[in-house]
Design a protein around this motif. Structure first.
Motif, PDB file in Angstrom:
ATOM      1  N   GLU A 251       0.830  -1.210   0.000  1.00  0.00           N
ATOM      2  CA  GLU A 251       0.000   0.000   0.000  1.00  0.00           C
ATOM      3  C   GLU A 251       0.862   1.257   0.000  1.00  0.00           C
ATOM      4  N   GLU A 252       1.876   1.281   0.877  1.00  0.00           N
ATOM      5  CA  GLU A 252       2.720   2.473   0.972  1.00  0.00           C
ATOM      6  C   GLU A 252       3.527   2.675  -0.300  1.00  0.00           C
TER       7      GLU A 252
ATOM      8  N   LYS B 272       1.317   3.971  -3.049  1.00  0.00           N
ATOM      9  CA  LYS B 272       1.015   5.397  -2.852  1.00  0.00           C
ATOM     10  C   LYS B 272       2.182   6.264  -3.320  1.00  0.00           C
TER      11      LYS B 272
ATOM     12  N   LEU C 265       2.047   8.896  -6.560  1.00  0.00           N
ATOM     13  CA  LEU C 265       2.222  10.341  -6.400  1.00  0.00           C
ATOM     14  C   LEU C 265       3.076  10.932  -7.524  1.00  0.00           C
TER      15      LEU C 265
ATOM     16  N   ALA D 250      -2.749  10.735  -4.287  1.00  0.00           N
ATOM     17  CA  ALA D 250      -2.759   9.340  -3.837  1.00  0.00           C
ATOM     18  C   ALA D 250      -2.759   9.328  -2.320  1.00  0.00           C
ATOM     19  N   ASN D 251      -3.679   8.567  -1.749  1.00  0.00           N
ATOM     20  CA  ASN D 251      -3.811   8.513  -0.294  1.00  0.00           C
ATOM     21  C   ASN D 251      -4.129   7.101   0.168  1.00  0.00           C
ATOM     22  N   ARG D 252      -3.531   6.705   1.278  1.00  0.00           N
ATOM     23  CA  ARG D 252      -3.890   5.444   1.932  1.00  0.00           C
ATOM     24  C   ARG D 252      -4.985   5.685   2.957  1.00  0.00           C
TER      25      ARG D 252
ATOM     26  N   TYR E 185      -8.076   6.087   2.678  1.00  0.00           N
ATOM     27  CA  TYR E 185      -8.822   7.258   2.228  1.00  0.00           C
ATOM     28  C   TYR E 185     -10.306   7.081   2.558  1.00  0.00           C
TER      29      TYR E 185
ATOM     30  N   LEU F  32      -6.424   2.300  -0.745  1.00  0.00           N
ATOM     31  CA  LEU F  32      -5.676   3.275  -1.544  1.00  0.00           C
ATOM     32  C   LEU F  32      -6.630   4.000  -2.481  1.00  0.00           C
ATOM     33  N   TYR F  33      -6.497   5.309  -2.513  1.00  0.00           N
ATOM     34  CA  TYR F  33      -7.270   6.153  -3.433  1.00  0.00           C
ATOM     35  C   TYR F  33      -6.302   6.899  -4.332  1.00  0.00           C
ATOM     36  N   VAL F  34      -6.592   6.897  -5.618  1.00  0.00           N
ATOM     37  CA  VAL F  34      -5.756   7.605  -6.591  1.00  0.00           C
ATOM     38  C   VAL F  34      -6.648   8.476  -7.468  1.00  0.00           C
TER      39      VAL F  34
END
Length: 279
Positions: free
Chosen positions: A82-83, A86, A90, A96-98, A100, A159-161
């Protein structure tokens, strides 16, 4: 052109090094019961089902500690996917956010429609009948949304992108061998993402993402029948190269594995020394 810049590569590498060091520190001082006297060992109790008399009898405790560390490391690696995703995203997307969280007011009718769609999908799968497509499920849920009977709801995506072209991606990054309940729960969450953002595909796209395919390089290699049966597999699941392509482009997967390998080479002796000999 590389998918991962030298700056992001350095950040990912440092993150993975700290991840390994933290795991090792947790296991460095962990006591593994020795079987010096069988009767004494067998009288011990373990709330975590760690009484393993035959393994303890024949294997050195240091080797058992390394074996436990390997299993724990594998189960913990999911957070690193996940990290890393992200950090790579970016570079290639707007945002991009974990973890979210998306929040909004939705109608009771639409919430109930999600449950109805999941139940219909499960019944169809159990009977080996034709299952609704994921697009049909999204359509039914959004069509059920009303302007009254509103309640406030929220749901978090792993994760959101937000892509540069405005498309929204919601990923649930999970294991590659889910059980039936996990499959249905993830699909339920994906439908909630669409309901709360109020958008169809392709403007909003939600996926059950697997960081890798344990069966081989191609989607057709994937053999876990539960996931194939209890998810809209062709539309809702992406794995391995498919996922990393969205995140960072065609070479992102291979470049990321190269970073993991570099950290493994550099930290390998440290892990063995710390776990086996307590250095």
């Amino acid at each position: 052109m590389s998918a991962i810049s030298s700056i992001t590569r350095a950040i990912i590498k440092a993150y993975l090094e700290v991840f390994i060091e933290n795991l090792v520190n947790e296991y460095r001082g962990r006591l593994i019961p020795k079987l010096d006297i069988p009767a004494a060992y067998l009288s011990g109790e373990s709330s975590k089902a760690q009484v393993k008399p035959f393994q303890a009898a024949i294997m050195p405790s240091e080797l058992l500690r390394i074996n436990e560390f390997e299993r724990f490391c594998i189960s913990s690696l999911g957070t690193t996917y996940e990290e890393c995703a992200k950090l790579i995203a970016l570079e290639h997307h707007q945002e991009a956010n974990r973890s979210y969280e998306i929040t909004g007011e939705v109608s009771i009718e639409a919430i109930n429609e999600i449950e109805r769609q999941i139940a219909l999908f499960e019944q169809s799968a159990d009977k080996n009948a034709n299952k609704p497509s994921f697009d049909e499920m999204i359509q039914a849920v959004l069509d059920a949304q009303k302007n009254n009977h509103l309640v406030r709801r929220s749901v978090k995506a792993d994760l959101y992108v937000l892509a540069r072209d405005g498309r929204k991606f919601f990923f649930e990054i999970k294991g590659s061998k889910p059980n039936k309940g996990q499959c249905l729960e993830v699909i339920q969450r994906l439908l909630r993402f669409h309901l709360l953002c109020g958008e169809y595909r392709p403007d909003a796209q939600s996926y059950y993402a697997m960081a890798y395919n344990p069966y081989g390089p191609n989607r057709s290699d994937y053999k876990w029948s539960v996931a194939r049966k209890y998810t809209p597999f062709d539309q809702a699941i992406i794995m391995g190269q498919e996922f990393w392509n969205i995140i960072g482009g065609e070479t992102a997967y291979e470049e990321l594995l190269d970073i993991y390998q570099e950290v493994g080479r550099e930290k390998g002796k440290y892990m063995l020394d710390a776990l086996a000999f307590g250095f």
